[in-house]
Design an enzyme around this catalytic site. Structure first.
Site, PDB file in Angstrom:
ATOM      1  N   LYS A  16      78.825 -49.375 -80.203  1.00  0.00           N
ATOM      2  CA  LYS A  16      79.433 -50.439 -79.388  1.00  0.00           C
ATOM      3  C   LYS A  16      80.473 -49.849 -78.424  1.00  0.00           C
ATOM      4  O   LYS A  16      81.275 -49.018 -78.812  1.00  0.00           O
ATOM      5  CB  LYS A  16      80.050 -51.495 -80.297  1.00  0.00           C
ATOM      6  CG  LYS A  16      78.959 -52.351 -80.962  1.00  0.00           C
ATOM      7  CD  LYS A  16      79.514 -53.573 -81.630  1.00  0.00           C
ATOM      8  CE  LYS A  16      79.888 -53.339 -83.071  1.00  0.00           C
ATOM      9  NZ  LYS A  16      78.828 -52.942 -83.978  1.00  0.00           N
TER      10      LYS A  16
ATOM     11  N   ASP B 272      90.759 -45.002 -87.990  1.00  0.00           N
ATOM     12  CA  ASP B 272      89.724 -46.029 -88.131  1.00  0.00           C
ATOM     13  C   ASP B 272      88.383 -45.507 -87.631  1.00  0.00           C
ATOM     14  O   ASP B 272      88.117 -45.470 -86.427  1.00  0.00           O
ATOM     15  CB  ASP B 272      90.155 -47.292 -87.374  1.00  0.00           C
ATOM     16  CG  ASP B 272      89.229 -48.477 -87.646  1.00  0.00           C
ATOM     17  OD1 ASP B 272      88.166 -48.280 -88.270  1.00  0.00           O
ATOM     18  OD2 ASP B 272      89.571 -49.595 -87.237  1.00  0.00           O
TER      19      ASP B 272
ATOM     20  N   SER C 124      84.230 -45.945 -88.561  1.00  0.00           N
ATOM     21  CA  SER C 124      83.284 -46.749 -89.334  1.00  0.00           C
ATOM     22  C   SER C 124      82.530 -45.913 -90.363  1.00  0.00           C
ATOM     23  O   SER C 124      82.125 -44.769 -90.087  1.00  0.00           O
ATOM     24  CB  SER C 124      82.279 -47.400 -88.389  1.00  0.00           C
ATOM     25  OG  SER C 124      81.294 -48.086 -89.132  1.00  0.00           O
ATOM     26  N   ALA C 125      82.314 -46.508 -91.523  1.00  0.00           N
ATOM     27  CA  ALA C 125      81.515 -45.853 -92.565  1.00  0.00           C
ATOM     28  C   ALA C 125      80.041 -45.731 -92.153  1.00  0.00           C
ATOM     29  O   ALA C 125      79.278 -45.023 -92.807  1.00  0.00           O
ATOM     30  CB  ALA C 125      81.634 -46.638 -93.867  1.00  0.00           C
ATOM     31  N   ASP C 126      79.658 -46.401 -91.044  1.00  0.00           N
ATOM     32  CA  ASP C 126      78.275 -46.264 -90.562  1.00  0.00           C
ATOM     33  C   ASP C 126      77.928 -44.797 -90.278  1.00  0.00           C
ATOM     34  O   ASP C 126      76.782 -44.373 -90.485  1.00  0.00           O
ATOM     35  CB  ASP C 126      78.070 -47.062 -89.262  1.00  0.00           C
ATOM     36  CG  ASP C 126      78.127 -48.572 -89.452  1.00  0.00           C
ATOM     37  OD1 ASP C 126      78.186 -49.031 -90.619  1.00  0.00           O
ATOM     38  OD2 ASP C 126      78.102 -49.292 -88.434  1.00  0.00           O
TER      39      ASP C 126
ATOM     40  N   GLU D 252      69.970 -56.272 -90.415  1.00  0.00           N
ATOM     41  CA  GLU D 252      71.253 -56.466 -91.105  1.00  0.00           C
ATOM     42  C   GLU D 252      71.723 -57.920 -90.998  1.00  0.00           C
ATOM     43  O   GLU D 252      71.151 -58.720 -90.252  1.00  0.00           O
ATOM     44  CB  GLU D 252      72.314 -55.538 -90.511  1.00  0.00           C
ATOM     45  CG  GLU D 252      72.547 -55.784 -89.030  1.00  0.00           C
ATOM     46  CD  GLU D 252      73.959 -55.464 -88.594  1.00  0.00           C
ATOM     47  OE1 GLU D 252      74.900 -56.002 -89.220  1.00  0.00           O
ATOM     48  OE2 GLU D 252      74.117 -54.708 -87.629  1.00  0.00           O
TER      49      GLU D 252
HETATM   50  N1  PSU Z   1      75.573 -54.823 -83.845  1.00  0.00           N
HETATM   51  C1  PSU Z   1      75.960 -55.890 -83.107  1.00  0.00           C
HETATM   52  N2  PSU Z   1      76.972 -56.660 -83.586  1.00  0.00           N
HETATM   53  C2  PSU Z   1      77.628 -56.378 -84.774  1.00  0.00           C
HETATM   54  C3  PSU Z   1      77.211 -55.239 -85.529  1.00  0.00           C
HETATM   55  C4  PSU Z   1      76.186 -54.494 -85.025  1.00  0.00           C
HETATM   56  O1  PSU Z   1      75.390 -56.156 -82.042  1.00  0.00           O
HETATM   57  O2  PSU Z   1      78.552 -57.095 -85.158  1.00  0.00           O
HETATM   58  C5  PSU Z   1      77.936 -54.925 -86.837  1.00  0.00           C
HETATM   59  C6  PSU Z   1      77.163 -53.956 -87.734  1.00  0.00           C
HETATM   60  O3  PSU Z   1      77.038 -54.544 -88.997  1.00  0.00           O
HETATM   61  C7  PSU Z   1      78.023 -52.715 -87.816  1.00  0.00           C
HETATM   62  C8  PSU Z   1      79.387 -53.321 -87.694  1.00  0.00           C
HETATM   63  O4  PSU Z   1      77.855 -51.991 -88.995  1.00  0.00           O
HETATM   64  O5  PSU Z   1      79.200 -54.263 -86.626  1.00  0.00           O
HETATM   65  C9  PSU Z   1      80.450 -52.289 -87.372  1.00  0.00           C
HETATM   66  O6  PSU Z   1      81.665 -52.750 -87.871  1.00  0.00           O
HETATM   67  P1  PSU Z   1      82.912 -51.732 -87.974  1.00  0.00           P
HETATM   68  O7  PSU Z   1      83.178 -51.317 -86.549  1.00  0.00           O
HETATM   69  O8  PSU Z   1      84.004 -52.575 -88.571  1.00  0.00           O
HETATM   70  O9  PSU Z   1      82.467 -50.615 -88.851  1.00  0.00           O
END
Ligand code: PSU
Length: 304
Positions: free
Chosen positions: A161, A140, A142-144, A25
């Site tokens: 995370k 909130d 994530s769409a993941d 990504e």
């Molecule tokens: N892995 C990491 N650092 C990041 C990400 C993944 O070590 O910054 C990114 C990925 O692109 C993931 C995004 O989809 O963080 C998640 O963001 P959010 O929590 O806003 O959905």
């Protein structure tokens, strides 16, 4: 009408010959790490995949095209793009970015969509997005997570995370029917730390098993992917007791400053970097490289 995909020659050759390819990504480059460490990481992770017998395909959106495999110059330009000048793309805004010819970095969700369009079945990242703390009021999430439920790509990450509400994240994935597979241990990892104290629903100990499970999902006609939760190497981990107070502090600062939506994760990662004197970034890079190694092995097993 077909999707606007532009392949690098290396990725094109590998895919047409049926050789193993691993998607990568680009949000982790533009929004997840500071320059120049982001560029060094992006180059290193590609090299690790090559050293382990597969072809890396870093994915980003530029000039109305989904680029699958970037030149070194493109990688460098992306790494130097200020985070407010690259869109942080998920399922909702991928098409808008392409149609408007803007530059966009793909999150886990958008990378899965692009990888699937390109015919790539495995993808390595750091940590997926998930359910944020306080989601019961902020909503909130994530769409993941939804993407894992609908797009057939195996995602290798060091879990979700640790800034997130991990128990709620695993609950949502269970509800969505996403296989969450801990690699080589019983517990789910927690990004910077090897263990979260939460038992994984599934455990696998080899790339072959993971590839076989993906193939079986396809035979069963099950949509969606798999999440492989690969613990950070021992020598790079930050123990949970050390990282938790730092995460708490970053979270309370985010609340005071009313950071919301797409800004939350980049803000927290940036603050944790500062509060740990850069140690969180070293760990983050180490876990990404470790995930790339396993993803290469899975991609190889998938071509057998
Ligand atoms: N892995 C990491 N650092 C990041 C990400 C993944 O070590 O910054 C990114 C990925 O692109 C993931 C995004 O989809 O963080 C998640 O963001 P959010 O929590 O806003 O959905």
């Amino acid at each position: 009408m077909t999707a606007p995909l532009t392949f690098s020659p290396e990725v094109q050759d590998a895919l047409s010959a049926g050789r193993p390819v691993v998607a990568l990504e680009s949000t982790i480059i533009t929004h997840g790490m500071p320059y120049p460490q982001n560029l060094a990481m992006a180059r290193q992770v590609e090299q690790v995949i090559r050293d382990n017998g597969a072809v890396p395909a870093t994915i980003a959106v530029m000039g109305g095209q989904i680029h699958v495999g970037l030149t070194d110059a493109a990688l460098e330009a992306l790494a130097q793009t200020p985070s407010d000048q690259a869109m942080k793309l998920s399922r909702a805004d991928l098409a808008v970015c392409l149609a408007n010819g803007r530059t966009g970095a793909t999150t886990v969700a958008a990378t899965m969509i692009c990888a699937h369009l390109a015919g790539i079945r495995v993808f390595a990242t750091g940590g997926i997005g998930g359910v944020h703390r306080g989601a019961e009021t902020s909503f909130d999430i994530s769409a993941d997570l939804q993407e894992l439920a609908q797009t057939p790509v195996t995602v290798v990450a060091a879990g979700a995370k640790a800034i997130l509400d991990l128990p709620k994240t695993w609950e949502v994935l269970e509800t969505l029917g996403v296989p969450v597979i801990a690699y080589g241990q019983d517990d789910l990892p927690a990004f910077w730390s090897r263990t979260s104290g939460i038992k994984a629903p599934l455990r696998m100990d080899s790339a072959g098993e993971i590839a076989a499970a993906a193939a079986m999902r396809a035979r069963l006609g099950l949509k969606g992917g798999q999440l492989v939760a690969n613990p950070i190497p021992q020598d790079a981990e930050i123990a949970r007791d050390d990282i938790m107070p730092v995460i708490e502090q970053a979270l309370s600062e985010a609340e005071t400053r009313r950071i919301a939506a797409k800004e939350v994760t980049p803000f927290l990662l940036g603050r944790i970097f500062e509060l740990t004197g850069g140690r969180s970034l070293d760990s983050n890079i180490a876990l990404v490289l470790n995930n790339a190694r396993l993803a290469a092995a899975i991609a190889i097993a998938m071509t057998r």
